[in-house]
Design a protein around this motif. Structure first.
Motif, PDB file in Angstrom:
ATOM      1  N   THR A  82      49.432  47.802  44.706  1.00 25.44           N
ATOM      2  CA  THR A  82      49.719  47.152  43.851  1.00 25.44           C
ATOM      3  C   THR A  82      48.826  47.419  41.904  1.00 25.44           C
ATOM      4  N   ALA A  83      47.705  46.933  42.798  1.00 25.29           N
ATOM      5  CA  ALA A  83      45.819  46.505  41.966  1.00 25.29           C
ATOM      6  C   ALA A  83      45.487  47.863  41.491  1.00 25.29           C
ATOM      7  N   ALA A  84      45.656  49.259  42.709  1.00 24.20           N
ATOM      8  CA  ALA A  84      45.550  50.425  41.571  1.00 24.20           C
ATOM      9  C   ALA A  84      46.579  51.165  41.011  1.00 24.20           C
ATOM     10  N   LEU A  85      47.534  50.485  41.244  1.00 23.30           N
ATOM     11  CA  LEU A  85      48.353  51.629  39.341  1.00 23.30           C
ATOM     12  C   LEU A  85      48.281  50.797  38.857  1.00 23.30           C
ATOM     13  N   ILE A  86      47.826  49.245  38.436  1.00 26.84           N
ATOM     14  CA  ILE A  86      47.773  48.198  37.616  1.00 26.84           C
ATOM     15  C   ILE A  86      46.201  49.189  37.061  1.00 26.84           C
ATOM     16  N   ASP A  87      45.430  49.302  37.920  1.00 27.11           N
ATOM     17  CA  ASP A  87      43.723  49.401  37.086  1.00 27.11           C
ATOM     18  C   ASP A  87      44.103  51.078  36.414  1.00 27.11           C
ATOM     19  N   TRP A  88      44.889  51.781  37.361  1.00 26.77           N
ATOM     20  CA  TRP A  88      45.061  52.999  36.080  1.00 26.77           C
ATOM     21  C   TRP A  88      45.872  53.143  34.637  1.00 26.77           C
ATOM     22  N   ASP A  89      47.065  51.973  35.426  1.00 31.35           N
ATOM     23  CA  ASP A  89      47.584  52.209  34.264  1.00 31.35           C
ATOM     24  C   ASP A  89      46.854  51.636  32.957  1.00 31.35           C
ATOM     25  N   THR A  90      45.839  50.282  32.543  1.00 34.00           N
ATOM     26  CA  THR A  90      45.690  49.525  32.277  1.00 34.00           C
ATOM     27  C   THR A  90      43.900  49.151  32.192  1.00 34.00           C
ATOM     28  N   THR A  91      43.336  49.914  32.879  1.00 36.64           N
ATOM     29  CA  THR A  91      41.964  49.255  33.161  1.00 36.64           C
ATOM     30  C   THR A  91      41.488  48.000  33.708  1.00 36.64           C
ATOM     31  N   TYR A  92      43.287  47.168  34.040  1.00 35.32           N
ATOM     32  CA  TYR A  92      43.405  45.788  34.610  1.00 35.32           C
ATOM     33  C   TYR A  92      42.884  45.426  36.177  1.00 35.32           C
ATOM     34  N   LEU A  93      42.174  44.483  36.908  1.00 36.41           N
ATOM     35  CA  LEU A  93      42.156  44.609  37.983  1.00 36.41           C
ATOM     36  C   LEU A  93      42.700  42.789  38.260  1.00 36.41           C
ATOM     37  N   PRO A  94      43.407  42.898  38.235  1.00 34.02           N
ATOM     38  CA  PRO A  94      43.634  41.600  37.869  1.00 34.02           C
ATOM     39  C   PRO A  94      43.105  40.182  38.766  1.00 34.02           C
ATOM     40  N   ASP A  95      42.320  38.908  38.592  1.00 40.68           N
ATOM     41  CA  ASP A  95      42.431  38.075  39.772  1.00 40.68           C
ATOM     42  C   ASP A  95      43.193  37.802  40.468  1.00 40.68           C
ATOM     43  N   ASP A  96      44.547  37.715  39.624  1.00 46.62           N
ATOM     44  CA  ASP A  96      45.715  37.934  40.997  1.00 46.62           C
ATOM     45  C   ASP A  96      45.741  38.139  42.326  1.00 46.62           C
ATOM     46  N   ILE A  97      45.066  39.222  42.108  1.00 48.39           N
ATOM     47  CA  ILE A  97      45.469  39.940  43.055  1.00 48.39           C
ATOM     48  C   ILE A  97      44.354  39.800  43.932  1.00 48.39           C
ATOM     49  N   THR A  98      42.793  40.416  43.989  1.00 47.87           N
ATOM     50  CA  THR A  98      41.492  40.676  44.608  1.00 47.87           C
ATOM     51  C   THR A  98      40.873  39.081  44.770  1.00 47.87           C
ATOM     52  N   LEU A  99      41.686  38.343  44.531  1.00 46.19           N
ATOM     53  CA  LEU A  99      40.518  36.753  44.412  1.00 46.19           C
ATOM     54  C   LEU A  99      41.650  36.687  46.181  1.00 46.19           C
ATOM     55  N   PRO A 100      43.107  36.471  45.659  1.00 42.34           N
ATOM     56  CA  PRO A 100      43.617  35.909  47.078  1.00 42.34           C
ATOM     57  C   PRO A 100      43.697  36.791  47.980  1.00 42.34           C
ATOM     58  N   GLY A 159      38.785  51.477  40.254  1.00 46.65           N
ATOM     59  CA  GLY A 159      39.022  51.032  40.825  1.00 46.65           C
ATOM     60  C   GLY A 159      40.117  51.864  41.749  1.00 46.65           C
ATOM     61  N   PRO A 160      41.098  52.218  41.328  1.00 45.87           N
ATOM     62  CA  PRO A 160      42.381  52.815  42.228  1.00 45.87           C
ATOM     63  C   PRO A 160      41.586  54.041  43.213  1.00 45.87           C
ATOM     64  N   PHE A 161      40.288  54.543  43.038  1.00 42.91           N
ATOM     65  CA  PHE A 161      39.668  55.219  44.039  1.00 42.91           C
ATOM     66  C   PHE A 161      39.455  54.309  44.903  1.00 42.91           C
ATOM     67  N   LEU A 162      38.730  53.151  44.669  1.00 47.67           N
ATOM     68  CA  LEU A 162      38.317  52.189  45.907  1.00 47.67           C
ATOM     69  C   LEU A 162      39.324  51.570  46.923  1.00 47.67           C
ATOM     70  N   ALA A 163      40.943  51.511  46.354  1.00 52.06           N
ATOM     71  CA  ALA A 163      41.528  51.262  46.730  1.00 52.06           C
ATOM     72  C   ALA A 163      42.083  52.227  47.905  1.00 52.06           C
ATOM     73  N   GLY A 164      42.239  53.356  47.033  1.00 56.34           N
ATOM     74  CA  GLY A 164      42.372  54.779  48.603  1.00 56.34           C
ATOM     75  C   GLY A 164      41.416  54.879  49.608  1.00 56.34           C
ATOM     76  N   ALA A 165      40.631  54.816  49.265  1.00 58.93           N
ATOM     77  CA  ALA A 165      39.172  54.720  50.465  1.00 58.93           C
ATOM     78  C   ALA A 165      39.757  53.339  50.743  1.00 58.93           C
ATOM     79  N   GLY A 166      39.800  52.217  50.609  1.00 59.83           N
ATOM     80  CA  GLY A 166      40.465  51.043  51.296  1.00 59.83           C
ATOM     81  C   GLY A 166      41.637  51.430  52.131  1.00 59.83           C
ATOM     82  N   LEU A 167      42.445  52.458  51.959  1.00 58.11           N
ATOM     83  CA  LEU A 167      44.048  52.324  52.351  1.00 58.11           C
ATOM     84  C   LEU A 167      43.474  53.463  53.750  1.00 58.11           C
ATOM     85  N   THR A 168      42.193  54.773  53.101  1.00 54.61           N
ATOM     86  CA  THR A 168      41.688  55.815  53.925  1.00 54.61           C
ATOM     87  C   THR A 168      41.229  54.867  55.380  1.00 54.61           C
ATOM     88  N   ALA A 169      40.703  53.723  54.962  1.00 54.13           N
ATOM     89  CA  ALA A 169      40.009  52.726  56.170  1.00 54.13           C
ATOM     90  C   ALA A 169      40.835  52.462  56.926  1.00 54.13           C
TER      91      ALA A 169
END
Length: 289
Positions: free
Chosen positions: A146-164, A265-275
């Motif tokens: 979710t975070a990756a696609l939102i960031d890709w579309d809008t360049t937002y990484l919402p606190d509602d996702i990252t902080l939880p 953010g999308p690349f970070l998320a991709g690396a997180g999924l890879t890990a």
């Protein structure tokens, strides 16, 4: 044992399909909800005398808009999507990838998100059969997608996702779901945030430009909480490799947005999924370290 494991994974895949359908809603609506909130706050702060009350009235007068209401509609003709037109993957196939009312094409990304979520859920439960850990890591995967696609579309990484995601990572370490010590999780969160924060300010002081956003710091801190501080180097290496590859592809295909900016953010998320899928050590072996 394998049969039971396979059944659990299949059921998790079905759950993933349904969650993936909801993720499509989140990806589309959460940025708009954030923008509405920001607009209301700006109106309240910048309004003239009595502007705060007017801003609140204007916000109240708006149609309710959240993750539940209004019903999903076709963006082209405003056709209200019926329940049987919203079945994960099946509806896309039966509708031929087109709106039933105006025949406008439906983005292929919707069923792909549903399929990706289903596969990730099935994989997590297959790897950890009979354990709550499979569902915990499924939630991790859903949040990253979710975070990756939102960031890709809008360049937002919402606190509602990252902080939880950060706090759940720490709780998962306490619960023994991540296989790392609580100390490693805590120091991982600290190191994740501070490392990218340091890179951000070094880049800004030397170039006068902002190379990334604060959401990247929080997402990397979450990775530190889930994987431990030892995993941060391989994850950021993988994110950089993914970023370079995608950036080159976009450049040669003239797909870069104005200013040549691509969110990290999308690349970070991709690396997180890879890990998550292969382990941080596998990343280091892949790059020869």
């Amino acid at each position: 044992m394998l049969v039971s494991q396979g059944v659990d994974a299949a059921l998790a895949g079905v759950l993933g399909l349904m969650i993936g359908s909801f993720l499509n809603v989140v990806i589309h609506r959460l940025p708009k909800m954030m923008e509405r909130q920001w607009a209301a706050e700006c109106a309240e702060l910048n309004g003239a005398e009595g502007g705060a009350g007017q801003a609140r009235k204007a916000e109240t007068a708006q149609e309710p808009f959240n993750l539940v209401v209004p019903r999903s509609r076709c963006p082209h003709c405003d056709h209200a999507i019926r329940w049987y037109e919203n079945l994960p993957i099946l509806s896309y196939v039966f509708l031929g990838g087109k709106c039933s009312s105006c025949k406008a094409p439906i983005s292929l990304r919707y069923p792909l998100v549903e399929l990706a979520t289903a596969l990730l859920f099935a994989w997590c439960v297959w790897r950890m059969p009979g354990s709550l850990g499979g569902l915990v890591w499924s939630g991790f995967a859903a949040a990253l997608l979710t975070a990756a696609l939102i960031d890709w579309d809008t360049t937002y990484l919402p606190d509602d996702i990252t902080l939880p995601l950060l706090w759940v990572g720490l709780l998962a370490a306490i619960g023994g779901f991540t296989g790392i010590s609580v100390a490693d999780a805590v120091w991982g969160a600290v190191a994740g945030y501070m490392s990218l924060w340091g890179v951000y300010w070094l880049f800004k002081l030397t170039t006068g430009k902002e190379g990334m956003g604060y959401g990247d710091f929080k997402l990397f801190a979450a990775f530190g909480a889930w994987f431990g501080w030892q995993a941060l180097v391989p994850i950021v290496l993988m994110a950089s490799v993914i970023g370079v590859v995608i950036g080159l592809i976009l450049k040669f295909n003239s797909g870069l947005r104005e200013g040549g900016y691509v969110p990290f953010g999308p690349f970070l998320a991709g690396a997180g999924l890879t890990a998550m899928l292969f382990g941080p050590d596998a990343i280091l072996r892949t790059v020869g370290l």
